[in-house]
Design a protein around this motif. Structure first.
Motif, short mmCIF file in Angstrom:
data_model
loop_
_atom_site.label_atom_id
_atom_site.label_comp_id
_atom_site.label_asym_id
_atom_site.label_seq_id
_atom_site.Cartn_x
_atom_site.Cartn_y
_atom_site.Cartn_z
N GLY A 60 27.97 40.27 56.10
CA GLY A 60 27.48 38.93 56.02
C GLY A 60 28.36 37.80 56.33
N GLY A 62 28.14 34.54 55.45
CA GLY A 62 27.68 33.51 54.57
C GLY A 62 28.93 33.22 53.76
N LYS A 71 22.50 45.84 52.35
CA LYS A 71 21.65 44.77 51.67
C LYS A 71 20.12 45.14 51.79
N ASN A 87 19.65 31.36 55.17
CA ASN A 87 20.46 30.55 54.41
C ASN A 87 21.24 29.74 55.65
N GLU A 90 24.46 25.27 54.92
CA GLU A 90 25.82 25.25 55.47
C GLU A 90 26.33 24.04 54.74
N GLY A 178 23.13 26.31 48.35
CA GLY A 178 23.40 27.28 49.56
C GLY A 178 23.76 28.57 48.75
N GLU A 180 22.66 31.74 46.91
CA GLU A 180 21.50 32.37 47.26
C GLU A 180 20.48 32.16 46.18
N ASN A 214 20.06 36.23 54.18
CA ASN A 214 21.34 36.23 55.09
C ASN A 214 21.32 34.72 55.69
N ASN A 215 22.69 34.71 56.01
CA ASN A 215 23.28 33.48 56.61
C ASN A 215 22.66 33.48 57.99
N THR A 218 24.93 35.49 60.60
CA THR A 218 24.43 36.90 60.32
C THR A 218 23.26 37.33 61.14
C1 LIG Z 1 28.38 27.69 45.70
C2 LIG Z 1 28.06 28.30 47.03
C3 LIG Z 1 27.48 28.10 48.09
C4 LIG Z 1 27.05 28.82 48.95
N1 LIG Z 1 26.65 28.17 50.02
C5 LIG Z 1 26.21 28.86 51.36
C6 LIG Z 1 25.70 28.21 52.42
O1 LIG Z 1 25.66 27.09 52.44
N2 LIG Z 1 25.32 29.25 53.40
C7 LIG Z 1 25.31 30.47 53.48
O2 LIG Z 1 25.04 31.27 54.44
N3 LIG Z 1 25.92 30.97 52.25
C8 LIG Z 1 26.15 30.37 51.27
N4 LIG Z 1 26.84 30.92 49.93
C9 LIG Z 1 26.69 32.34 49.96
C10 LIG Z 1 25.11 32.89 49.58
O3 LIG Z 1 25.20 32.81 48.16
C11 LIG Z 1 25.13 34.34 50.41
O4 LIG Z 1 25.95 35.15 49.91
C12 LIG Z 1 25.03 34.30 51.64
O5 LIG Z 1 23.82 33.56 52.01
C13 LIG Z 1 24.44 35.58 51.79
O6 LIG Z 1 24.23 36.00 53.18
P1 LIG Z 1 25.33 36.94 54.07
O7 LIG Z 1 25.17 38.14 53.50
O8 LIG Z 1 24.51 36.85 55.46
O9 LIG Z 1 26.58 36.49 54.20
C14 LIG Z 1 27.12 30.13 48.87
C15 LIG Z 1 27.72 30.59 47.74
C16 LIG Z 1 28.06 29.89 46.69
C17 LIG Z 1 28.42 30.48 45.53
#
Ligand SMILES: Cc1cc2nc3c(=O)[nH]c(=O)nc-3n(C[C@H](O)[C@H](O)[C@H](O)COP(=O)(O)O)c2cc1C
Ligand code: SF4
Ligand code: SF4
Ligand code: SF4
Ligand code: FES
Lengths: 429, 966
Positions: A60, A62, A71, A87, A90, A178, A180, A214-215, A218
């Motif tokens: 991921g 993100g 996942k 997600n 950003e 952001g 999740e 997912n981001n 991703t």
């Molecule tokens: C405070 C905080 C802010 C977050 N902001 C984002 C964000 O803006 N964009 C994002 O994709 N993930 C963000 N995350 C991570 C997400 O919780 C999550 O892990 C992610 O969307 C998973 O996607 P992935 O598995 O594709 O990485 C953030 C996590 C935290 C703790």
């Protein structure tokens, strides 16, 4: 419009069409091979699609680097409504890759999200986009309309009989959304604050139903993996960090912007060659390699491959690969104080260590910066920071502590200077 | 299911969790290691709960039993072997073999830091406030403050009942969950972010101006004293109670269990106790309406009417000056006078000249002995009580069609319902704690069909709001029944196997299509059909109704339709289905069970049934029991005016306020040759008495009370008797002895023994079990029976075992509006005041919240009359007129006027129509014709001298804006 900087060494897969307005349209995207992967995926079983993603070892983008296929495989064929969340919030200081992906390749994102929905048997995709993304939101909304009109989204995706709806939802200016589960609460119309886990989203996600999130980056990767195969993706990058990644380079660099490289690319090379090194002939003091929430690295720690596992061994995290580069004039205490204030402002305020802790950190940092700190304050920062790590509902608290702890470990002299133990470094320059 | 009934809290916990829709936690016991010892967690237990049960205390602040664990304070962090981060033990469920440490260095450090962070900005707890934060800090030895205290918010003292001192707030959100998830009042919110995050009421309004309904759940939930009850005594001090007594709430039929805090022989606080009907919840009356017992107007000595002071129905005695009309007497003299007066009439005019009104506020034991005294001592069945005025028609219809007047399913069953119909009831006001369970069910996904002429608070939560025209219940309900048959949604099997009379019903219903009825009831046919479909096709559907259904001349017909609805669809006899007439008074079910009604002995054995007569003749030792049905409440009043009834004994009832056409009722009472009243205040009824016997108040006595759910519950005495006040049970027995009965003095426990023989359906309930379990549901025939929470599961208690359909044709109410009286007058209650207000208007907080009589009208209607909120208006009917202030209330339909009947200075019942339902003999309180015009003079401020002066002037106008306008 050409995209700002390019480098020959880049391997442009996701960003191949950055700067090319034609790629934004459905027709243009189709000409560039768009939606072939979706068609291929629909011809497979959902499990087979998930299996391909799993085999690609995609992680991921993100921030946490969690294996994407794994996942997806958590969602079972249980007859309950499933959801896909994209997600696109950003908001992390230093990160600007998802914005560009949405701006230039909205169909790339849609295609990935639709494949994801098919793979987990979701009938609805919600794209949760940062509220300030005005232009990207318009572009993505237009792409959604085009996809519906062309039968790519909606009741009969590419004639397969599968229904997948897509809804774009704008956030309202909170970094925490952001995270999740905060995102899910916000989407549901609740207060945007993270949920206690377990239960995890695969069991209790949006609207209480099994959900995959997912981001943007991703999901943008997914169509390429489906089209070219898991082996192809694994042939790029390192064993544990497969494929390419967008590097968001910012700070005191000669060239700044997004650059796509295979994971494992050398960090020093990235900074000094690709980005042309430090502006104004200055020297480098520190780098935050993965967005503001990861520990900083000092100048001598940069000769490492940009792969998740390697940056971790160096004591930081690759995170979103959003590198903030700081030159020798940077006042570390001030920078850290500003980051801490950002987190204090963005903390949702439910966990005591984060709500009170970020406010304490900020107060102490301000006190030190104003020259009123004591050495006991440094100990207090460490004590507090350590106890803000691994003790809260989400990792925002850890993120707030990270720059404090790492800067204290690596640039303690700057703190000491401010509490009158040494000559102020900044003034000497 | 039933295995959990009676285990206090167990069912509640499980249900609370189910209601959250979260994945079911461990369904089986789990062995795991806690601090090196292997222990077992029970199904559904978190690490924290399992630890607590094994005497391993883990600090916790945001978690409290009964609320959804939220995991925000992070005081309860524990270390789990193999996990990178610490885990909140309040929301983690153990898994097999998990190794948990509550005291590892890392866990302890995290726990202590949380306490330190919170303590730093907290004030010293106010004296007497037991802050959980300080308690844990002491326990873990946390005291070092490494940062100075920040500026703290000022207290908000705008509410009469609740002080808000957010300087002590630790943002645990227990109050938020109490207000939003438990009570579903949705007042408290958590606003802003980070260290700015704060508790707010509505949009950060002062609490006193918010939509808070003062249930006090947030106060009960708050661990730090940031929310506190306003001190009603000894301001500045919050003394710890000297003793706490487990008892009940004296007000409505929900039957909330309470803990009474006593100090210096005064009630000083009430807390909700984890009873099966309330799970620790209370409403504003139960929590804050207790100080009436200490009101200076309490009657403390027996009184006898002064020689030569006439009874004047038009000029009631001042309850603050009883000695103007009465003189004090010894118990000996007063009891002799009471007995002699009644005895003399018995001798001169026969048993039929006497009558008694018992009370649904008294205990089962009192009700039982009271009716026994009337039947055995007076020799007449002229004994009744206020059930006549609330659900007599419902009971008539239920007896007729299912042979049992009680509810088929308990309120808590709504947890299992997919759909429920609430008709003619306003539970958020009249059964507030029952309403919380309904709202919980809706949050969980159940759908509500709300049918009422007024758009009441529950409308906010409803799927269908059927705001039908007053008086057209039967038209609406028949149209729903028609739809069910018409669309093939009837439950054929159920009708075939378990009912009689379907053909007649179906035949009659042909004329009642929604398309025809929509013009009568005012609900579009499509809406009627949709609601009927939803009810009929839901796997489980329940019906709740209140006095909006029963208090009509066609009240019995209304109830018949509801019964048909359940029978037609087979929505009865299972969990989450059934019929639930929400009972009004705290013991109206019990008083009826005890035979405090003119046609039935205890357990609903007809007085006309020779076998029943023989049984009770034997039990009570009087062979010649009256074989005729006695007169009902309103009939007794009529008979009094006609001098057929000449003497009465009234205990704890106030017909001079509660009867319809109350001027007439007062005349009737004044016309009596001899009246004995037993009460705690000089009520409007008592002011027409010859002898007044000062009675014991609820918290002064021990006895059983049966709530709307058929739960027999134990109320325990918490206070000594004030002055010369005596136990009501003692008074009844003394009178009995003076009337020549050889009764010995018995305590409640002893009387209960006899009741078990008189009421076989409760025969299995022993006093010991009541003391142990606090509540037992009947039917419970044999000792050890768990008690049946759902009845009619296999058959109905009718001779054939089948239920009956009784078709009901639509008829108009008795007094439709006309040119002279163009508006419909609807009476009822408001949240803060109980019944005739004798208790609640003498409770400081309740009086402060709703001090003045108000008439509520739709904004459009006010505009038509050129009235502004707060203007004085006169409401007149063919029977009388009252003057009160007008309140703008969009919930009231145009063409109608709503008025509560709790205010003596503007007694709504001066206006109501005494016309009776032919079956239930219940008067038509919910429908008569009135006219409204601007009053020549403003009404005087009355009340009982608590908050009256505070409200004179502008405040009243602000209040008149009503909740919707603020
Ligand atoms: C405070 C905080 C802010 C977050 N902001 C984002 C964000 O803006 N964009 C994002 O994709 N993930 C963000 N995350 C991570 C997400 O919780 C999550 O892990 C992610 O969307 C998973 O996607 P992935 O598995 O594709 O990485 C953030 C996590 C935290 C703790
Ligand atoms: S760590 Fe901070 S941002 Fe995350 S849930 Fe807790 S209070 Fe909110
Ligand atoms: S008293 Fe009840 S309604 Fe008022 S804020 Fe507290 S919980 Fe909410
Ligand atoms: S007011 Fe009390 S219950 Fe509410 S958050 Fe503050 S401390 Fe907790
Ligand atoms: S008690 Fe567990 S986090 Fe508050």
């Amino acid at each position: 419009m050409a995209y700002p900087y390019r480098d020959e060494r880049e391997v442009r897969i996701l960003s191949a069409h950055f700067g090319d307005p034609e790629a934004r349209t459905l027709a243009g995207w189709r000409q560039r091979g768009g939606y072939e992967a979706l068609g291929q995926a629909l011809a497979l079983s959902p499990e087979q699609v998930t299996e391909i993603v799993k085999n690609s070892a995609l992680r991921g983008r993100g921030g946490a680097g969690f294996p994407t296929g794994l996942k997806w495989s958590f969602l079972r064929n249980d007859g309950r409504p499933h959801y896909v969340l994209v997600n696109s919030d950003e908001s992390e200081p230093g990160a600007f890759k998802d914005r560009e992906l949405c701006r230039w390749t909205p169909h790339q994102l849609l295609e990935g999200a639709l494949i994801n929905a098919y793979a987990i048997r979701a009938q609805h995709v919600y794209i949760y986009m940062r509220g300030e993304f005005f232009e990207p939101a318009q572009i993505v909304a237009r792409a959604i309309d085009e996809a519906y009109a062309a039968g790519i989204a909606g009741p009969d995706v590419l004639g397969s009989g599968v229904t997948i709806d897509v809804t774009l939802h704008l956030g309202a200016g909170a970094y925490i959304c952001g995270e999740e589960t905060a995102l899910m609460n916000s989407l549901e119309g609740r207060r945007g604050q993270p949920r206690v886990k377990p239960p995890f989203p695969a069991v209790f996600g949006a609207f209480g139903q099994p959900t995959n999130i997912n981001n943007v980056e991703t999901l943008c990767t997914v169509p390429h993996i489906i089209r070219n195969g898991a082996d192809w993706w694994r042939s790029i990058g390192t064993d544990k960090s497969t494929g390419t990644k967008l590097f968001n380079m910012s700070g005191h660099l000669v060239r700044r912007g997004n650059f796509e490289f295979p994971l494992g690319f050398n960090m020093k090379e990235l900074i000094y060659d690709v980005c042309g090194g430090i502006r104004d002939g200055r020297s480098l003091k520190a780098v935050i390699p993965g967005g503001s929430s990861v520990p900083m690295l000092a100048a001598h720690e940069l000769d490492i491959p940009c792969a998740y596992e390697r940056v971790a061994t160096a004591g930081s995290k690759l995170g979103t690969a959003s590198m903030i580069v700081m030159d020798d004039r940077t006042d570390i205490v001030k920078q850290v104080r500003r980051m801490v204030e950002f987190y204090a402002h963005e903390s949702c305020g439910q966990c005591t260590p984060c709500r009170e802790g970020t406010a304490w950190l900020a107060r102490i940092m301000r006190r030190i910066e104003a020259g009123q700190g004591t050495e006991a304050d440094l100990a207090l920062l460490v004590d507090l920071g350590k106890n803000m790590t691994g003790t809260t509902i989400c990792v925002l608290s850890d993120s707030a502590a990270a720059p404090v702890l790492s800067s204290l470990a690596k640039f303690k002299d700057e703190y000491l200077a401010l509490i009158g133990r040494a000559a102020p470094v900044a003034a000497a320059v | 299911m039933s295995a959990l009934d009676g285990v206090p809290g167990a069912l509640a916990r499980l249900e609370a969790r189910q209601a959250l829709g979260r994945p079911a936690p461990n369904a089986a016991p789990v062995r795991f290691t806690l601090d090196g010892n292997e222990i077992t967690a029970l199904p559904g237990e978190t690490i924290l709960q399992a630890a607590a049960r094994h005497d391993v205390p883990v600090p916790h602040l945001c978690y409290t039993e009964g609320l959804r664990p939220d995991g925000n304070c992070r005081a309860c962090m524990v270390e789990i072997a193999g996990e990178r981060v610490l885990a909140p033990s309040c929301c983690r469920y153990p898994t097999k073999g998990m190794q948990v440490s509550t005291k590892s260095k890392r866990a302890l450090k995290a726990q202590k830091l949380v306490l330190e962070l919170l303590l730093t900005d907290s004030p010293e707890p106010a004296p007497g406030v037991d802050s959980e934060l300080n308690r844990w800090a002491r326990q873990l030895g946390v005291s070092a403050y490494r940062l100075p205290r920040r500026a703290q918010p000022e207290p908000d003292l705008s509410h009469p009942a609740i002080e808000v001192r957010l300087d002590a707030c630790i943002q645990c959100t227990r109050c938020v969950r109490a207000c939003r998830e438990e009570q579903v009042n949705d007042v408290i919110g958590y606003a802003h972010r980070g260290s700015e995050a704060k508790i707010v009421f509505d949009l950060d309004d002062p609490m006193g101006l918010s939509t808070c309904v003062a249930c006090g759940e947030c106060v009960q939930a708050c661990p730090t004293g940031a929310l506190l009850p306003v001190l009603t005594q000894a301001p500045g001090e919050r003394p710890r109670p000297e003793r706490v007594v487990e008892s009940l709430c004296p007000y409505c039929g929900v039957g909330c269990q309470t803990t009474i805090h006593v100090r210096d022989d005064r009630v000083h606080a009430i807390e909700g106790r984890d009873g099966p009907s309330n799970l620790g919840r209370l409403c504003v009356k139960g929590r804050f309406g207790f100080d009436y017992v200490h009101h200076p107007q309490r009657l403390l000595k027996p009184l006898i009417r002064r020689e030569g002071v006439p009874k004047d129905a038009m000029q009631l005695a001042d309850p603050g000056r009883p000695l103007d009309v009465f003189r004090e007497a010894s118990w000996e003299e007063a009891l002799d006078a009471a007995a002699c007066g009644l005895q003399a009439l018995h001798s001169s005019h026969g048993p039929g000249a006497l009558a008694g009104f018992g009370s649904a506020k008294g205990s089962n034991e009192e009700a039982y002995l009271f009716q026994k005294l009337i039947r055995v001592g007076f020799g007449t069945n002229n004994v009744d009580h206020c059930t006549r005025l609330c659900h007599a028609s419902s009971v008539a219809a239920l007896m007729e069609n299912v042979s049992s007047g009680a509810v088929s399913n308990q309120v808590s069953d709504v947890q299992y319902a997919d759909c429920f119909l609430v008709i003619g009831a306003n539970p958020t006001v009249n059964h507030p704690v029952a309403a919380t369970f309904m709202k919980n069910a809706i949050e969980r996904g159940a759908k509500l069909i709300l049918a009422d002429p007024r758009r009441t608070e529950l409308a906010r939560h409803a799927t269908h709001v059927l705001q039908f025209r007053p008086d057209t219940d039967v038209a609406l309900l028949n149209a729903m029944l028609h739809t069910i048959i018409d669309e093939g949604l009837a439950n054929r099997d159920f009708i075939r196997d378990r009912t009689l009379g379907y053909e007649a019903l179906a035949g009659m219903l042909r004329a009642y299509s929604p398309e025809a009825m929509q013009h009568i009831c005012g609900i579009p046919a499509a809406e009627i059909r949709a609601a009927a479909r939803l009810y009929a096709t839901s796997p489980r559907a329940m019906i709740f109704w209140g006095m909006g259904v029963s208090q009509h001349v066609h009240g019995t017909d209304n109830a018949r339709c509801l019964i048909s609805l359940a029978l037609l669809t087979g929505q009865i006899g299972r969990r989450g289905t059934g019929l639930h007439p929400l009972r009004g008074q705290n013991n109206v079910q019990g008083a009826s069970d005890m035979g405090l009604i003119p046609m039935f002995y205890p357990d609903y054995r007809p007085v006309t049934d020779p076998a029943a007569r023989a049984y009770f003749g034997e039990l009570w030792g009087r062979a010649d029991l009256d074989p005729e049905k006695g007169l009902t409440v309103v009939e007794i009043m009529n008979a009094a005016l006609k001098k057929q009834v000449r003497g009465m004994y009234i205990m704890g009832e106030n017909p001079a306020m509660s009867d319809p056409d109350v001027a007439h009722a007062r005349e009737a009472l004044a016309a009596l040759d001899f009246l004995v009243v037993q009460d705690i205040f000089l009520t409007e009824t008592a002011s027409l008495a010859d002898v007044i016997l000062p009675a014991s108040a609820f918290p002064e006595k021990t006895g059983t009370f049966t709530n709307t759910d058929r739960r027999v519950q134990l109320g325990r005495a918490a206070l000594p008797l004030p002055g010369e006040v005596r136990q009501d049970l003692w008074i009844i027995q003394e009178l009995a002895r003076r009337l020549g009965l050889d009764w010995s003095h018995r305590e409640s426990a002893d009387v209960w023994q006899e009741i078990r023989r008189a009421v076989p359906s409760s025969g299995g309930i022993t006093w010991e079990r009541l003391e142990r379990e606090h509540a037992v549901t009947y039917p419970c025939r044999n000792e050890g029976d768990p008690g049946e929470s759902v009845i009619f599961t296999q058959s109905f208690p009718t001779p054939t075992g089948r239920a009956q359909f009784t078709p009901a044709e639509f008829r108009r109410g008795d007094e439709p509006p006309d040119a002279e009286y163009p508006l419909v007058f609807i009476t009822g209650r408001i949240l803060e005041h109980w019944h005739t207000g004798a208790m609640t208007r003498r409770a400081g907080v309740l009086d402060a919240l709703e001090p003045l009589p108000m008439v509520s009208m739709a904004p459009a209607e006010l505009a038509k009359l050129g009235l502004a909120p707060g203007d004085a208006v006169t409401v007149r009917s063919r029977r009388g007129s009252v003057t009160a202030l007008v309140r703008r209330d969009p919930a009231v339909p145009a063409g109608s006027v709503f008025m509560p009947f709790a205010y003596v200075e503007a007694a709504a019942n001066l206006l109501t129509n005494p016309k009776l339902d032919p079956f239930g003999k219940i008067p038509e309180f919910k429908y008569c014709a009135v006219g409204v015009e601007r009053a020549a003079t403003a009404p005087g401020v009355a009340g009982y001298g608590i908050a009256a002066e505070v409200w004179a002037g502008g405040e009243a106008e602000a209040r008149a804006e009503g909740p919707a306008a603020s």
